[in-house]
Each structure stands twice: as structure tokens, then as C-alpha cells.
Write an enzyme that holds these catalytic residues in place. Sequence first.
Site, PDB file in Angstrom:
ATOM      1  CD  GLU A   1      -2.767  -1.015   2.571  1.00  0.00           C
ATOM      2  OE1 GLU A   1      -2.474  -0.187   3.449  1.00  0.00           O
ATOM      3  OE2 GLU A   1      -3.682  -1.836   2.682  1.00  0.00           O
TER       4      GLU A   1
ATOM      5  CG  HIS B   1      -5.182   0.442   7.445  1.00  0.00           C
ATOM      6  ND1 HIS B   1      -4.058   0.490   6.703  1.00  0.00           N
ATOM      7  CD2 HIS B   1      -6.023  -0.435   6.851  1.00  0.00           C
ATOM      8  CE1 HIS B   1      -4.192  -0.357   5.705  1.00  0.00           C
ATOM      9  NE2 HIS B   1      -5.374  -0.920   5.758  1.00  0.00           N
TER      10      HIS B   1
END
Lengths: 308, 521
Positions: free
Chosen positions: A220, A259
Site C-alpha cells: 500500500e 488505516h
Amino acid sequence: MSIIINQTKRVLVQGITGREGRARTKLMREFGTNVVAGCTPGKGGQDVEGVPVFDKVSEAIKEIGQIDISVVFVPAKLVKNASIEAIEAGVKLLLLVPDRVPLWDAMKIAAVGKEHNATFIGPNTLGVLSPGKALIGMIGGRADAARQWFNEPTPGRTVGVISRSGGMTSSCGYYLSRAGIGISTLVHVGGDSVIGLPIPDVAEMFQQDPETDAIVIFGEIGGSQEERLAQLASDGKITKPIIAYIGGAAAKEGTRFSHAGAIIEHGRGTHQGKVSALKDAGATVVPSFGDLPQAVLDAIDKLQASAL
Amino acid sequence: MARLHEYQAKAVLSRFGIKVPLGKAAQTASEASSIAEEIAAKVIIKVQAWITGRAAKGGIQFADSPGQAKQIAEKLLEMKFGNFPVCEILVEQAIDIKDELFVSIAIDDAKQAPMLLLDAKGGSGIEDRADTVAVIPIDLEYGVDSETVRKVLVDSPIDAANHDALIDAIGKIVDAAKQCEARSLEVNPLVTTKQGEIVAADCRMTIDDYAVFRHPELGIEIARELDHPPTKLERIAYDVEQADHRGTFYFAQLPTDEEKSSKGLIGFHGAGGGGSMMSMDAVSSIGFTLANFCDTSGNPSAAKVYRAARIILAQPNLVGYFGSGSGVASQEQYHSAYGLAKAFWELQLAIPAVIRLGGNSEDRAVEILQDGCKNLPTTIEGYKKDDTPAFIAKRFAELVTANGSRSWTAPARNIPDFVGNDKSYSFAIEGGTVWIDHKNCNEQTSTFVVSNSSELLTLNDNSKPITTVSEEDLANKDSEMIALEIECRRNATPVVFVDLPISGLDPDSRLLTPDPFLPCQ
């Protein structure tokens, strides 16, 4: 073989009498995990699913012997103290499941861990699962579903999966299995920015694992894990094929996408930077997640062809 | 907001004994003028916005008089960066700078520890000088080694007379970062003045979202890292999340005015961090612009998914609604299907929706969504784990095109007539009321209602459905009641309605301003 967890590892559950700790202890045991003890301060003497409960980690070790891994299910703000307790009692590997562990707490756990030569996975991890063997954490859901979803290792056609997203750890395992690929271990390293066992460290474990033929990454935006993995590959420390997907191509700088780790700050940790670093290091990076299984099959076929 | 404005961060530094320029924040030009009058000296006026290069963008200006301050303030308060307006400006006494330093505390994810970054040049353009910056590890207990800091200063052109005071100030900045649990704290520049003082001329500070609960003194309203002040909808969403801890709910609006060639603005509803991001990439890569990023995961209640969908659809001018997560959710996906079906029906959704509901009980989830929405004036399609995000994104584009790419703004929600009627039966649940249309409950319908009520309802003496458990036991049964409402509608006997008003959106969703980014709170 597999990494981190198998059916012989002796597992302790901290926070075993809580709702999640109790439910996950049952599921872990059903899948094959050797849960030998639990801990909850003030609940010593009880048992959960036949697992004895102790007040302290040190007491558990004294009574039932060595612990290989402690799985921590306590509330986020108590994770720091629970982790330090386990590390000081001599546990060398922890799995920190809770989400929302404060950053400076995670850094403190890391500092204490370094002093004691202990390490941890997470925080904010779904866990680790070795198909046909055992799991730790919350990964896999019901044992029968997990057995159906994730293939056991197949000689010459087995990958290790490392993911920064919990849901995508299972997804990768499922889609790769459906394509006929074997799985040695699925590892969710945790979604936070400071984690104990980041992608490059897990990749080095897979590099040492004779059963793992190739390494699959769900990366990510944000942080430097993918770049550091690329560095290891460039340095020749990882020689197994790496096949990666990096999420966040459409993400804009400065906004956090769910997150804590997934945020581009000061132009660092961009999608483009990660993709280029990995490609330059010889890794395969697929532009669309749906392309991942085929890319893995291609890499495996190439390996087998070169072995002939 | 876990990101502090410059003036808030300076107030924090001040509490830790670091000197900051005399000044105050203003929200209007006349406030700015009176602050300038109080200061009675040359002032610097700075927009309070989380952007880099404020000076180059015209966001920092000097004023010699209160009158000039007013004029400049007017202009600055009209500025907009992306979609996000300048709501506040900082008016400060201008300082006579002698030397400047770049001081920054950042978390090194590889070293799992905080680092002090120090550069004796300071000022703007620091990004381009990364190689000259000294990186000094910070010990969690003892802070930073002052002799290491001194070495950096000795090697710099900074007047040695100020070294001790600078080392002291840097130690205090490190302490502020640690005590406040900052994710980053940047003082750029820390200056020495011609009068020999050490002053923090600028400051950016971001607090760790997860530690905000330990810092009520910082007055952080929304513990969420965004690149803009929270919008009205983001505040509404945050309140929803705080009120319901079943699963997570994350909602952020995105800047949307940059894409000229876009296929249109869409409501985006993901599930799970990585899965949401991957789905966002899939739908963005074929040319759509996301109005928002939203993630409901971790086994959310139907009510939470319903509220998320309502909030997403409160954004005007959408051409479609796209939902997709990891694809292999371990949560029971029918809760999400019920929540979405309810929101889509209430708003009489008139733009295409494509939802990937892959995971546990996906067959049932897709059936609930499609059948529960069958009478709506649009196409709503559910997909499963074996349908890739790229495939459903393509399908979504086809449906949007077939709809003429028409954009749509949701009307006020549709509420059945029996709601609020004294002939109807009602009882309270968490955050709302369940209404049952007793008048239209014949024996067969009543039996259907009871048998689909998860054993929470029973028949009374008149063979009408009523509750069978205590109010306390009913309170958190909102998911069961939403399921009942949808099942009744699927059965063509719509006699149940769960009224879950969202504070700030309801009772009249027209209360929402047409541009949800607009208001400076």
C-alpha cells in the site's frame, strides 16, 4: 515447512477471557493451533475452552513451560503493558491483534523488544495462517471455511503471502488457491505505520523457507516497507520471485485511507515510487489486483522451466 | 482533527516553554485588524491551511497598519486550496530574523523510533536539501543527546552565543512531541532574532489519531487525519461512528474539482482498508472521480452501513454508487445488504449502483440487495467474490453510460404514511423507532412479520405483531429490525419501518447546503 506458526508452536492468549479472546481461542484450536495457556489478570484458575488461565504470563510459563508465541487480545490502550509483561517474562514472539494502539506505545514495545531480543507482529494485524497447520489471530474465520479457501503447500508451486491489509491477506490466499497455487503461510503484517515485523523481514523468512517458491505482496501507499523489500532484492538477499500489487494508485497526498500506514506524507511513500523501486529490483508488479493469480502462475512456470 | 493548525501548535509549544511570536487567530477581516492594532507593530498574516509552500501560493503577507491588515485579511479569507476554503488566518508580530534552523520530529517506520531532523539553514525548500539534514535518534526515555545537537550547531554558521539556548529549545520541542504523542512536529524555522531570542516562527503538528483520547487538553474534535478542516458531512459521519462501535466506519470527502475529463462523480463505499483502496483504484482507473472515500468493515451492523450509505448519498450530483471491498469478507455480508437496500429505498435511488458483496453468505446478500431494491427506478447489481474489481468497475461504467451519465441529488428521505400515525404500533430502539402499520396487518401479514422478527415480536390478542422482549433487550436489535423491514417489502407487505434519523441530515435532508464543503464552522 512454513514460517512463524505451525501446529507444534506453543501459543499463549493474553486477554483470553474477553469476548474476542474467548471466541478466537476456540477458532484457533479448531484449526489446529496448540493453545496451551491464557492470561487475564484476576481470572487465574479459570479455564477457557479447556485452556488454563493464569493471572500473569510469568506464572503461566512457570506452570506449563515455555511459550513460543503470545497472541494479545487486550484493549488497545492496554497493549503496551501486556506486551512488555510478556517480553519481560521471556516470550520472544508476540502477535498484537488490536487496532488503534497508540504510536508511541508501539515504539515503546519495539524498544523493550530490542533489549530482550524479542519481536512482534502487528499491531493491527489479523494474524498469520499456515494452511494445514495452524493459525494465530483472527484470520480465516470459521475453520471449515479456512480449510476450503486456502490450499496447502504443493511442491514447486507454493507461495508465501505478505499483506499490509487484513482483508486482502485472506483475499490473496483465496484467489491464489483458486488458481491452483499452494500457500506456505499468509502473513498480515499489520496496518499501522510502526509495526514489529515489516514486509522485508517477513520476506527474508520466506527466503529461508524451503517450501516457499515465490513471494506475493499486497502493498500500500505510505511508509517505506515496499522500498526496503526492493532494496533487499537488489542486494541479492531475496532471490525468490516477488509478485506484488500496490494499492492506492488513486490516493491523493495528505489524506489517510482508513488505516494509519496508508498515507502519503511529504511526497514519501507514493504509489509510483513503490512500483518503480520494486520493478527496478526485478519484481513483477501487477496494475490490477485481478491479474495477480496469473502473474504468480507465470512466475512459477518460469521457475519450473529454468529448473529443468 | 488530529492535525493542528499553526496557531494551535504554537500554543502547545508555548506551554512547553518555547517562545512564539505575539499574535492570534482571526476568522474575519475586522478581527484581523483589531489584532494588528493590539500588536501595534508590523504584522505577518498567514492562512491556516494544511498545504506546503504557503508563501509561494500567496498565503503569507505582511501588513504595516491595521487598515492594511484588514485589506489583506479579506483577500486571504477568500482563498481556497483545492476544494477547501481558508477559514482562519493567523495575525502575528513580524520578527527580525538573524539565523534560521529547520527542526523536525518524525517517526522512522524502519527504525520503529522517533528521529530529530536538524538543518542549520532552515526556511523553505527543505525538501530539496534532504542530504544535508542531520538525523539524530530520539530515545523514548531520555530524549535527544544534547552534545550531538551541539555538534550540528558548531558545524553551522549560527552564532555560538546562541547555541546553549537553541539546544535548550530543541530539547523542549522534542519533549512537546513526546508528551503530546505527535506523529510529526515541524518547527520550520526555529529562529534566533536580532534581539537574541529563540522563537518558533512556524509550526506544524499532527497528533497520533489513536492517542487523541489521552490528550483532552489539545481540544481535538475529530481524531482523524485529513488534508482539510472537517466538512459538515465528515462531522456528521464522525458522530455516527462514535455512537456505534459495531465495526469501523471511516468517511472522508475528497477534492473533486481537478478532473476535467472525468466520467462523473460517484459515491464510493468500500469495506476494509486495503480492499477499499484497491476498489478505489479500479473505479478511478476507468475514469470516475470519487466524491468520497468510505470504509465500513469489521462486521458492521446493518444500521451502520445504512447510515454510511445515507451520508455518501447526501453528496450532490452523483452519477452512481460503487461499493466493493476485499471480496472475501469473513463477516456475514447480508447485514450490509440490508443496510444498503434500506438506504437506497428511502432515497428512491435513481442512479446505478454496483456492489460487490463477496464473502460469507454472499449468495443471500446479493439476493437481498437486488430483490429488496427491485422497484427502484434504476439498476442495482450485486456481485460476489469471484467477480474482480476491474470487472465490476467496467460493468458500473456501462450502467452509468446507459443512464446517460445523468447526475442526481438525493431528495429528502421517503417515509411511509403510517410512521407517526397514532393507529400504528411503535417502540424505541437504539437511535430510532420501529413503526408497525397495525391497520394493514391482516392475519397472514402479522404471521409473516412475527416469523421474520428473529423472535423479537409475537402476536397480541388481536393477532397484531407486538414486542415480546424488554425495551432493554430490543435496544441493540436494529439490524434485526432493518432485516424485517426489508423482508416485509420483499413480501409486498410493507408494514414495518425503522426510523433512524441522522442528526444533521434529518428530519429534513434539504437542510444540507448544496456545497457540503462550503461552510467555515
